[in-house]
Design a protein around this motif. Structure first.
Motif: not given
Length: 144
Positions: A36-37, A40-42, A44, A60, A62, A65-67, A69
């Protein structure tokens, strides 16, 4: 937690079929948090566990805007007559983008939810971006 390095094409783990997850233990909870981390990056959209060096069936996403897994994902349905196309890249094959056609809709089954709660169910995406479909190539060890 630290962001794990992305494995690059040529790494043997990308050519190895991932094992199913049989128990939700501390290592799986950490893997999910790292996935998840890591996603959660530009720039990806999707990240398979073996892309960060773990040979388990998990990924996972992204998208818009929905993240989220999925553990032990399986594709259960894809549209056969509607497609999307566009340039698609891959974190494990950096700096290359290619026109790619993918199903417009797909449905994936598996375990969803936060790491302390296990849910069986399905996730559906329309459009079903390449991040969802290409991850199965990774999980099945199909990267050459």
């Amino acid at each position: 937690m630290a962001i794990r390095d992305i494995r690059i094409i040529g790494d043997p783990i990308l050519r190895t079929q991932c094992d199913p997850i049989t128990d939700i233990d501390a290592s799986v909870k950490l893997l999910v948090e790292d996935l998840l981390e890591g996603v959660d990056m530009e720039g990806r959209a999707g990240l398979a566990a073996n892309q960060i060096g773990v040979g388990l069936r998990a990924f996972s996403w992204n998208i818009d805007g929905e993240i989220g897994y999925v553990l032990n994902p399986k594709i259960v349905e894809v549209s056969a007559d509607e497609f999307q196309d566009g340039d698609e890249g891959c974190l494990s094959v950096p700096d290359l983008w290619y026109p790619t056609e993918r199903a417009w809709y797909a449905r994936c089954s598996g375990g969803f939810g936060r790491v302390w709660r296990w849910c069986e169910g399905c996730v559906e995406r329309t459009p079903f971006l390449g991040a969802f479909l290409v991850v199965f190539v990774f999980l099945d060890g199909g990267v050459v």
